[in-house]
Structures are given as C-alpha cells and as structure tokens.
Write an enzyme that holds these catalytic residues in place. Structure first.
Site, short mmCIF file in Angstrom:
data_model
loop_
_atom_site.label_atom_id
_atom_site.label_comp_id
_atom_site.label_asym_id
_atom_site.label_seq_id
_atom_site.Cartn_x
_atom_site.Cartn_y
_atom_site.Cartn_z
N GLU A 1 0.82 -1.21 0.00
CA GLU A 1 0.00 0.00 0.00
C GLU A 1 0.85 1.26 0.00
O GLU A 1 0.64 2.17 -0.81
CB GLU A 1 -0.94 0.02 1.21
CG GLU A 1 -1.74 1.31 1.27
CD GLU A 1 -2.72 1.38 2.42
OE1 GLU A 1 -3.55 2.32 2.42
OE2 GLU A 1 -2.68 0.51 3.31
N ASP B 1 -0.56 -4.89 3.28
CA ASP B 1 -1.13 -3.70 3.90
C ASP B 1 -0.59 -3.66 5.32
O ASP B 1 -1.01 -4.45 6.17
CB ASP B 1 -2.66 -3.75 3.90
CG ASP B 1 -3.28 -2.43 4.31
OD1 ASP B 1 -2.57 -1.61 4.93
OD2 ASP B 1 -4.46 -2.20 4.02
N ILE C 1 -0.74 -1.56 7.94
CA ILE C 1 -1.77 -1.29 8.95
C ILE C 1 -3.07 -0.97 8.21
O ILE C 1 -3.23 0.12 7.67
CB ILE C 1 -1.41 -0.12 9.89
CG1 ILE C 1 -0.08 -0.38 10.61
CG2 ILE C 1 -2.53 0.11 10.90
CD1 ILE C 1 0.36 0.77 11.52
N ASP C 2 -3.96 -1.93 8.17
CA ASP C 2 -5.28 -1.70 7.59
C ASP C 2 -6.17 -1.13 8.68
O ASP C 2 -6.31 -1.72 9.76
CB ASP C 2 -5.85 -3.02 7.07
CG ASP C 2 -7.16 -2.81 6.32
OD1 ASP C 2 -7.22 -1.86 5.53
OD2 ASP C 2 -8.10 -3.59 6.54
N THR D 1 -5.85 2.56 9.18
CA THR D 1 -4.95 3.60 9.68
C THR D 1 -5.69 4.68 10.46
O THR D 1 -5.19 5.17 11.48
CB THR D 1 -4.16 4.23 8.52
OG1 THR D 1 -3.33 3.23 7.92
CG2 THR D 1 -3.29 5.38 8.98
N ASP E 1 -6.20 -4.67 0.41
CA ASP E 1 -7.27 -4.69 1.41
C ASP E 1 -8.05 -6.00 1.40
O ASP E 1 -8.55 -6.42 2.44
CB ASP E 1 -8.27 -3.55 1.16
CG ASP E 1 -7.66 -2.18 1.36
OD1 ASP E 1 -7.13 -1.95 2.45
OD2 ASP E 1 -7.74 -1.34 0.44
#
Length: 277
Positions: free
Chosen positions: A74, A94, A96-97, A99, A223
């Site tokens: 990402e 990803d 930190i999905d 954020t 995601d």
C-alpha cells in the site's frame, strides 16, 4: 496425499507469519504513543510513520529470504510504485489496515499479508496485534482463528443478516450518493448494519461467522485479496459485484456467508465505476 500448495509454500507461510508477528510488536509499541501523520491523496487518506516502517520491515525481511519474489504494498504504491500483478510469486501487503482507527488508538486494525502465484492467493494472514487476533488460511487447507478452525455463519436470509457497510469520509458526491443509496436500500432489508473501519477485520469477522455479508467499492488489492481467501476457506462466497469472479484490481467485491445471501444482495447493490489499480 498432501496438498501441493502446502508442500510448495510452507516455508513462505511460516517465515512470513513470524515476520508479521514481529511487526505486530512495533505496532503495539506505537499504538498509544503520539503519531506522526501525513496525508496521501486526500485529508481522509492518511499514513503514519508506523505504516511506512512496518511495510519496510516486511518487504526487506521477505526480500532477503525470498529474493525472486515481487511486492505490491500500500505505502509503496502511494509513494509512486506501480501496482502490477503478474504470474510471478507476489507478496501483497497492507502494513496497517485501518490507519484512521490506528491514529485514534481504536483497536480495530490489522496487518494484512497475502502470497499470490499465477495471480491466485496461496495463503493469507490477517493479524490484529492490539487484540491478539490472528486469522490465517492456506489454499485448500481451511481457515483458522488463533489456531482453531473457523467457519462462516449459516445465514441464508437477508432479513436475518448482519451486513457490513463502510461509511468513511469522502469528498466525492458520487461516492456519498452511492453509500447513502445502499444504506437506504439495505437498512430495511437486513437485521443490522456494522462497520469496523478495516476491510481486513470486516472480512475476518465474516470468515468466523461474526457478520454475514460485506460489499465495498473503492478499496485495493492489499485490502481484500488475502482476507477473501480466509473467507473462502471458511466456507464463504466471494465474487465481483457484477456476480462474476473476483477481480483483484477492480477495487470492488462482495463476500457472503452463503450463495443464497449473495443472490439476494447482488440485484440490490448500487455501485460506481472505479479506476482500476
């Protein structure tokens, strides 16, 4: 007879899971601390130093161990790298999905890591280090939550379904209208609406039977590619919002606990055209 994917990708799975858990310690240490925040494409599209650090740790660690693999991350894509999915072995990251949740010290966050070969997800990892929640799936091997097998719910009727609908801030009138129309359509038809602010958490909860259905427009391969494998391996259904096969670069999908539920949702979805990744 052992599953071929398990034989071929056990080293990748074991090493990457260990690395994701090590990165979780970094996320935990930063969770309640003051965070340095930057905007990406819009005021509600944010990144922190921890997002960037965790992605760097994952890519460097995986590249050192598996030098002949590719990466789609990402923050790397946000930094200008091309999002290109080929037949090569590719890590989808990803860091930190969720954020926005992380910035507010809301614990509904996760690291998402997927491993794809020939454009198919071979295994997926979703890890919430704050709540010590780990979801994993390997193709053909089922799905697990903290080491125990999981399964989607038995829901087949929209009227008894918990439906996830994300309502994040947007400056796009078209997107705002789409969200409003879908809420107007589905609120009278379902038991209730949920939103956790993280696609990875949304899909992981669906895989373990905590919610029943979820569709979204506008997110990205990092995601939903890995979490969708977890849903499928837990017995769930995943498809494009057109009803066809999932397109990992189309930025849209529908996931449900059953085909019956998907058949009731599909005709009622209002979507918008999204630029492909």
């Amino acid at each position: 007879m052992e599953n071929k994917g398990e034989i071929m990708y056990s080293e990748e799975f074991d090493f990457s899971l260990d690395l994701v858990e090590k990165c979780g310690e970094v996320i935990k240490a930063a969770f309640n601390a003051e965070k340095k925040i930057s905007e990406k494409s819009a005021p509600n599209d944010l990144v922190t130093e921890t997002d960037q650090l965790v992605e760097k740790m994952l890519i460097e660690g995986l590249r050192e161990r598996f030098p002949d693999t590719s990466f789609i991350g990402e923050e790397s894509v946000a930094g200008g790298e091309k999002c290109e999915l080929t037949e090569r072995s590719t890590w989808i990251i990803d860091p930190i999905d969720g954020t926005t949740n992380f910035i507010s010290s809301n614990p509904q966050i996760c690291t998402i890591l997927g491993f794809m070969v020939d454009k198919e997800v071979q295994f997926g990892i979703v890890y919430n280090p704050i709540l010590d929640q780990l979801w994993t799936a390997r193709k053909g091997q089922g799905a697990e939550y903290n080491g125990s097998k999981i399964h989607v719910s038995s829901c087949t009727n929209l009227s008894t379904a918990l439906l996830i609908q994300e309502m994040g801030g947007s400056s796009s009138d078209q997107k705002i209208e789409m969200v409003n129309k879908n809420l107007r359509t589905f609120i009278p038809k379902v038991r209730s609406i949920r939103a956790y602010g993280s696609a990875g958490i949304n899909l992981a909860y669906l895989a373990m039977g905590a919610v029943d259905a979820y569709f979204e427009f506008g997110f990205h391969i990092w995601d939903y590619a890995a979490p969708l494998l977890i849903v499928r391996e837990a017995g769930g259904v995943a498809m494009d919002t057109s009803g066809g096969q999932v397109d990992y670069l189309a930025r849209r999908m529908l996931a449900t606990a059953s085909k019956e539920l998907a058949d009731q949702i599909l005709p009622n979805i209002t979507g918008i055209h999204m630029e492909r990744d």
